[in-house]
Design an enzyme around this catalytic site. Structure first.
Site, PDB file in Angstrom:
ATOM      1  N   ARG A  15       0.834  -1.198   0.000  1.00 45.51           N
ATOM      2  CA  ARG A  15       0.000   0.000   0.000  1.00 45.51           C
ATOM      3  C   ARG A  15       0.874   1.256   0.000  1.00 45.51           C
ATOM      4  O   ARG A  15       2.069   1.209   0.274  1.00 45.51           O
ATOM      5  CB  ARG A  15      -0.917   0.011   1.228  1.00 45.51           C
ATOM      6  CG  ARG A  15      -2.013  -1.014   1.196  1.00 45.51           C
ATOM      7  CD  ARG A  15      -2.793  -1.053   2.520  1.00 45.51           C
ATOM      8  NE  ARG A  15      -1.990  -1.603   3.609  1.00 45.51           N
ATOM      9  CZ  ARG A  15      -2.428  -1.757   4.863  1.00 45.51           C
ATOM     10  NH1 ARG A  15      -3.657  -1.364   5.175  1.00 45.51           N
ATOM     11  NH2 ARG A  15      -1.643  -2.274   5.792  1.00 45.51           N
ATOM     12  N   TYR A  94      -1.246   4.529  10.602  1.00 44.47           N
ATOM     13  CA  TYR A  94      -1.629   3.489  11.553  1.00 44.47           C
ATOM     14  C   TYR A  94      -0.427   3.231  12.448  1.00 44.47           C
ATOM     15  O   TYR A  94       0.685   2.973  11.957  1.00 44.47           O
ATOM     16  CB  TYR A  94      -1.992   2.196  10.825  1.00 44.47           C
ATOM     17  CG  TYR A  94      -3.316   2.234  10.097  1.00 44.47           C
ATOM     18  CD1 TYR A  94      -4.512   2.445  10.778  1.00 44.47           C
ATOM     19  CD2 TYR A  94      -3.369   2.038   8.718  1.00 44.47           C
ATOM     20  CE1 TYR A  94      -5.727   2.477  10.111  1.00 44.47           C
ATOM     21  CE2 TYR A  94      -4.586   2.070   8.044  1.00 44.47           C
ATOM     22  CZ  TYR A  94      -5.756   2.287   8.742  1.00 44.47           C
ATOM     23  OH  TYR A  94      -6.957   2.320   8.086  1.00 44.47           O
ATOM     24  N   HIS A  96      -0.875   1.644  16.118  1.00 42.55           N
ATOM     25  CA  HIS A  96      -1.128   0.483  16.984  1.00 42.55           C
ATOM     26  C   HIS A  96      -0.107   0.403  18.115  1.00 42.55           C
ATOM     27  O   HIS A  96       0.506  -0.634  18.357  1.00 42.55           O
ATOM     28  CB  HIS A  96      -1.115  -0.802  16.155  1.00 42.55           C
ATOM     29  CG  HIS A  96      -2.161  -0.833  15.073  1.00 42.55           C
ATOM     30  ND1 HIS A  96      -3.513  -0.938  15.340  1.00 42.55           N
ATOM     31  CD2 HIS A  96      -2.056  -0.756  13.723  1.00 42.55           C
ATOM     32  CE1 HIS A  96      -4.198  -0.936  14.204  1.00 42.55           C
ATOM     33  NE2 HIS A  96      -3.347  -0.818  13.212  1.00 42.55           N
ATOM     34  N   GLU A 118      -5.982   4.857  13.704  1.00 39.76           N
ATOM     35  CA  GLU A 118      -6.913   3.925  14.336  1.00 39.76           C
ATOM     36  C   GLU A 118      -7.587   4.467  15.585  1.00 39.76           C
ATOM     37  O   GLU A 118      -8.537   3.862  16.093  1.00 39.76           O
ATOM     38  CB  GLU A 118      -6.208   2.595  14.658  1.00 39.76           C
ATOM     39  CG  GLU A 118      -5.243   2.626  15.825  1.00 39.76           C
ATOM     40  CD  GLU A 118      -3.846   3.101  15.440  1.00 39.76           C
ATOM     41  OE1 GLU A 118      -2.966   3.073  16.318  1.00 39.76           O
ATOM     42  OE2 GLU A 118      -3.637   3.500  14.272  1.00 39.76           O
ATOM     43  N   SER A 134     -10.669  -2.209   8.075  1.00 37.98           N
ATOM     44  CA  SER A 134     -11.407  -3.277   8.757  1.00 37.98           C
ATOM     45  C   SER A 134     -12.332  -3.982   7.774  1.00 37.98           C
ATOM     46  O   SER A 134     -12.518  -5.200   7.840  1.00 37.98           O
ATOM     47  CB  SER A 134     -12.211  -2.703   9.927  1.00 37.98           C
ATOM     48  OG  SER A 134     -11.362  -2.206  10.928  1.00 37.98           O
ATOM     49  N   ASP A 198     -21.151 -11.698  19.836  1.00 38.10           N
ATOM     50  CA  ASP A 198     -20.828 -10.325  20.218  1.00 38.10           C
ATOM     51  C   ASP A 198     -21.512 -10.036  21.551  1.00 38.10           C
ATOM     52  O   ASP A 198     -22.545 -10.644  21.869  1.00 38.10           O
ATOM     53  CB  ASP A 198     -21.304  -9.334  19.145  1.00 38.10           C
ATOM     54  CG  ASP A 198     -20.605  -7.985  19.248  1.00 38.10           C
ATOM     55  OD1 ASP A 198     -19.732  -7.699  18.407  1.00 38.10           O
ATOM     56  OD2 ASP A 198     -20.926  -7.223  20.171  1.00 38.10           O
ATOM     57  N   SER A 220     -22.066 -13.145  23.391  1.00 34.49           N
ATOM     58  CA  SER A 220     -20.729 -13.655  23.654  1.00 34.49           C
ATOM     59  C   SER A 220     -20.405 -13.699  25.142  1.00 34.49           C
ATOM     60  O   SER A 220     -20.597 -12.737  25.874  1.00 34.49           O
ATOM     61  CB  SER A 220     -19.691 -12.776  22.937  1.00 34.49           C
ATOM     62  OG  SER A 220     -18.395 -13.304  23.112  1.00 34.49           O
ATOM     63  N   VAL A 239     -12.299  -8.866  17.386  1.00 31.96           N
ATOM     64  CA  VAL A 239     -12.662  -7.975  18.494  1.00 31.96           C
ATOM     65  C   VAL A 239     -11.709  -6.783  18.529  1.00 31.96           C
ATOM     66  O   VAL A 239     -10.555  -6.882  18.126  1.00 31.96           O
ATOM     67  CB  VAL A 239     -12.651  -8.712  19.839  1.00 31.96           C
ATOM     68  CG1 VAL A 239     -13.734  -9.779  19.861  1.00 31.96           C
ATOM     69  CG2 VAL A 239     -11.286  -9.332  20.114  1.00 31.96           C
ATOM     70  N   LEU A 240     -12.206  -5.651  19.030  1.00 33.66           N
ATOM     71  CA  LEU A 240     -11.410  -4.424  19.032  1.00 33.66           C
ATOM     72  C   LEU A 240     -11.769  -3.564  20.228  1.00 33.66           C
ATOM     73  O   LEU A 240     -12.938  -3.342  20.514  1.00 33.66           O
ATOM     74  CB  LEU A 240     -11.664  -3.619  17.748  1.00 33.66           C
ATOM     75  CG  LEU A 240     -11.017  -2.232  17.682  1.00 33.66           C
ATOM     76  CD1 LEU A 240      -9.513  -2.348  17.505  1.00 33.66           C
ATOM     77  CD2 LEU A 240     -11.621  -1.409  16.560  1.00 33.66           C
ATOM     78  N   ILE A 267      -7.697 -11.195  13.078  1.00 36.28           N
ATOM     79  CA  ILE A 267      -7.665  -9.853  12.504  1.00 36.28           C
ATOM     80  C   ILE A 267      -7.110  -8.852  13.514  1.00 36.28           C
ATOM     81  O   ILE A 267      -6.542  -7.822  13.136  1.00 36.28           O
ATOM     82  CB  ILE A 267      -9.081  -9.419  12.063  1.00 36.28           C
ATOM     83  CG1 ILE A 267      -9.612 -10.347  10.971  1.00 36.28           C
ATOM     84  CG2 ILE A 267      -9.084  -7.975  11.545  1.00 36.28           C
ATOM     85  CD1 ILE A 267     -11.053 -10.056  10.572  1.00 36.28           C
ATOM     86  N   ALA A 268      -7.246  -9.148  14.807  1.00 31.68           N
ATOM     87  CA  ALA A 268      -6.848  -8.222  15.872  1.00 31.68           C
ATOM     88  C   ALA A 268      -5.366  -8.309  16.223  1.00 31.68           C
ATOM     89  O   ALA A 268      -4.943  -7.714  17.218  1.00 31.68           O
ATOM     90  CB  ALA A 268      -7.692  -8.482  17.122  1.00 31.68           C
ATOM     91  N   ASP A 270      -2.799  -6.905  15.096  1.00 36.68           N
ATOM     92  CA  ASP A 270      -2.159  -5.589  15.177  1.00 36.68           C
ATOM     93  C   ASP A 270      -2.226  -5.017  16.589  1.00 36.68           C
ATOM     94  O   ASP A 270      -1.372  -4.218  16.984  1.00 36.68           O
ATOM     95  CB  ASP A 270      -2.843  -4.588  14.226  1.00 36.68           C
ATOM     96  CG  ASP A 270      -2.208  -4.596  12.847  1.00 36.68           C
ATOM     97  OD1 ASP A 270      -1.015  -4.927  12.755  1.00 36.68           O
ATOM     98  OD2 ASP A 270      -2.903  -4.280  11.875  1.00 36.68           O
ATOM     99  N   ALA A 299      -0.119  -9.354  10.174  1.00 42.61           N
ATOM    100  CA  ALA A 299      -0.424  -8.076  10.825  1.00 42.61           C
ATOM    101  C   ALA A 299      -0.829  -6.971   9.855  1.00 42.61           C
ATOM    102  O   ALA A 299      -1.299  -5.926  10.294  1.00 42.61           O
ATOM    103  CB  ALA A 299       0.775  -7.626  11.661  1.00 42.61           C
TER     104      ALA A 299
END
Length: 371
Positions: A15, A94, A96, A118, A134, A198, A220, A239-240, A267-268, A270, A299
């Protein structure tokens, strides 16, 4: 303002932080845009396209960083870039930081003003600069998970939709936010048997209405997560907690009891990952085994689809980039509460409290930093 865009150098990161349209926008507003040569090649954008839009092409990373008053990046700087940090530099990327103690220490030590994509957050708690990536990561997670389930890739040899007379794969999505919703969408499209968990019952009601019973929606908690995962073929963790470390929802013991060959996509990662055994991997070597399961923990997942990701990201970031360039970071943050929440470090201090809490750094309030 001098706005510089270096070439991304993280493993398989294709990117770039701006498109030619973004360059044109900044130049039209009277700014000087410097793009490192080759920065856009991974996204199929040539130096000539940037020059035609009004950018100046720089020959090296060192020259690009040195020219910057504001430096735009996609991914967080890596160790070999720390030497470019200085106290009059604004970085917008970004970051993190809750999962990056060394980077945080380097930014603080150099006095860099760092605004993180983020943690820019609207009053309704939406994350406008995290959302497009996301969306990409969520949709991609189901695709890479389906690919990992192929036998040559270490999976159980299971076709996600199955064929007539066979069972489809059972896909469990942890988290119904932007990434999770997009993971559900593609998983349903692939023909999987999908369950989403969730803590937000309203979100589960919305998903139930959209899919009219084609997706199982479960409140959840530890009991239900274990129940769902013991029969799952593919688990997508999405989850975030904005700017903070992700909660660990899947223990090593639970993975030891999952179906042999099951695939877990985090996905989390990072933000530290939501599986106990997660650690960042790369597109070169994306998976590793935990007991009899296969973990995919890349990541920078959206970096694999840079044509889509670069344009989606620039669409979201440009209003904020324009504000920072036109007004300067201080006035821009004073004028926009959402953008102000993106300030993570300034003048040798950590400003974003969840990062300070996660890493044990002293915290200076946003009001103090802007005073």
């Amino acid at each position: 303002m001098k706005v510089a865009i270096p070439k991304e150098i993280k493993n398989n990161e294709f990117r770039v932080a701006i498109t030619p349209a973004g360059v044109h926008d900044l130049v039209a507003n009277g700014h000087d845009v410097i793009v490192e040569t080759g920065a856009g090649i991974g996204s199929s954008i040539t130096d000539d396209e940037y020059e035609s839009a009004g950018a100046r092409i720089s020959a090296t990373a060192a020259e690009t960083w040195a020219a910057a008053e504001m430096l735009l990046k996609v991914k967080e700087p890596i160790e070999q870039e720390y030497g470019y940090f200085r106290d009059d530099l604004l970085i917008f990327a970004y970051l993190h930081l809750a999962a990056e103690p060394e980077l945080t220490a380097a930014l603080v030590s150099a006095g860099v003003t760092a605004v993180a994509y983020e943690t820019v957050q609207l009053p309704n708690r939406a994350l406008p600069l995290l959302a497009p990536m996301s969306e990409v990561a969520g949709r991609l997670s189901a695709i890479v998970g389906a690919n990992a389930m192929l036998k040559p890739n270490g999976g159980p040899g299971l076709l996600v939709p199955g064929v007539p007379g066979t069972y489809p794969a059972k896909v469990v999505v942890l988290g119904g936010g932007v990434a999770g919703t997009n993971a559900v969408s593609v998983s349903v499209g692939l023909g999987a048997d999908v369950t989403v968990l969730d803590t937000n019952l309203q979100r589960l009601k919305e998903l139930d209405e959209v899919y009219a019973g084609r997706v199982k929606t479960i409140a959840s908690n530890g009991f239900e997560i274990e129940r769902a995962l013991l029969t799952a073929d593919l688990v997508i963790g999405s989850v975030l907690v904005p700017g903070a470390k992700a909660p660990k929802l899947v223990s090593n013991d639970l993975v030891s009891r999952m179906k042999p060959g099951s695939v877990l996509v985090d996905i989390a990662v990072d933000q530290g990952g939501c599986f106990a055994d997660s650690h960042p991997t790369t597109h070169d070597d994306p998976t590793f085994r935990v007991h009899n399961s296969l973990f995919y923990c890349v990541a920078n997942m959206p970096g694999a689809v840079p044509n889509t990701s670069t344009y989606a990201l620039t669409n979201a970031t440009m209003p904020y980039v324009r504000a920072l360039a036109n007004k300067g970071w201080h006035e821009a943050l004073l004028a926009d509460e959402a953008l102000a929440r993106g300030l993570n470090t300034h003048a040798g201090h950590v400003v974003y409290e969840p990062v300070a809490t996660a890493l044990g750094f002293d915290h200076v309030s946003l009001a103090t930093a802007l005073a």
